[in-house]
Design an enzyme around this catalytic site. Sequence first.
Site, short mmCIF file in Angstrom:
data_model
loop_
_atom_site.label_atom_id
_atom_site.label_comp_id
_atom_site.label_asym_id
_atom_site.label_seq_id
_atom_site.Cartn_x
_atom_site.Cartn_y
_atom_site.Cartn_z
N ASP A 31 2.64 -6.14 -5.08
CA ASP A 31 1.80 -4.99 -4.79
C ASP A 31 1.09 -4.62 -6.09
OD1 ASP A 31 0.89 -2.47 -3.50
OD2 ASP A 31 2.34 -1.55 -4.86
N ASP A 33 -0.90 -1.02 -6.97
CA ASP A 33 -0.78 0.37 -7.40
C ASP A 33 0.68 0.82 -7.37
OD1 ASP A 33 -3.77 1.63 -7.35
OD2 ASP A 33 -3.54 0.07 -5.84
#
Length: 240
Positions: A31, A33
């Site tokens: 991922d 953020d």
Amino acid sequence: MLAAFLHRNGDAEPPRSNPTIMAAHNIVVFDLDGTLIDSAPAIAASVNHVRSVFDRAPLGVEVVKSFMGDGVEAVIDRALAIDDGDPAVDRAAALRLFLQHHESDAAHDIAIYPGADALLERLVADGYVVALCTNKLTRLTLPLVAKLGWADHFRSIMCGDTLPTRKPDPALLWSAIAQCGGGKAVFVGDTRVDMMTAREANVPFILVHRDNGYAGDLKGTSKTADDLDTLRSKIDASFL
């Protein structure tokens, strides 16, 4: 490199099944953020720009963090719905304002988490295939990845608008793995959405656990890392 990502991901079709059995690659999907970068202050700045246009008071970064994980549209919706009794706002106009602001000034406030650069470089050097799976829009993700100098690290970059669906639908993660050639994979993230994505995709998950304000209750996560410096051993153990 960016043109290749735009072409490849723009034509992407979700695989119909888990591609982790396709080949012998060891694939680490991240991922973005909250996992590799701290974008919350920048996102909060853009959210508050939108709120100021509609005569609403600014929100704190921690409040905005609690809205994150499901894509920018959800962030905007939650940031505007918090004001009970205020008149409805044109969602499309609010999104345009957010993107205009975020593509100009706000991105300068994004910080790389300590250890992210070294971790990505070491993984690639040691033969891992690395990919990105984010709900962030393509128009925000690709320029940022290039600015950070990470474009050459990622074999695949799957964004929130690459496919008709986004996380926690497993198709985005499966597509990232398939674009890496298939193989054994692990997904690294920081939120409940990431955990649900891995679970739905039947892919092992490692939680980067921070006091980030929006990870929520992640009970049942089998592997956790307190920071990126301790993450590498967890990744290696996933492929034993």
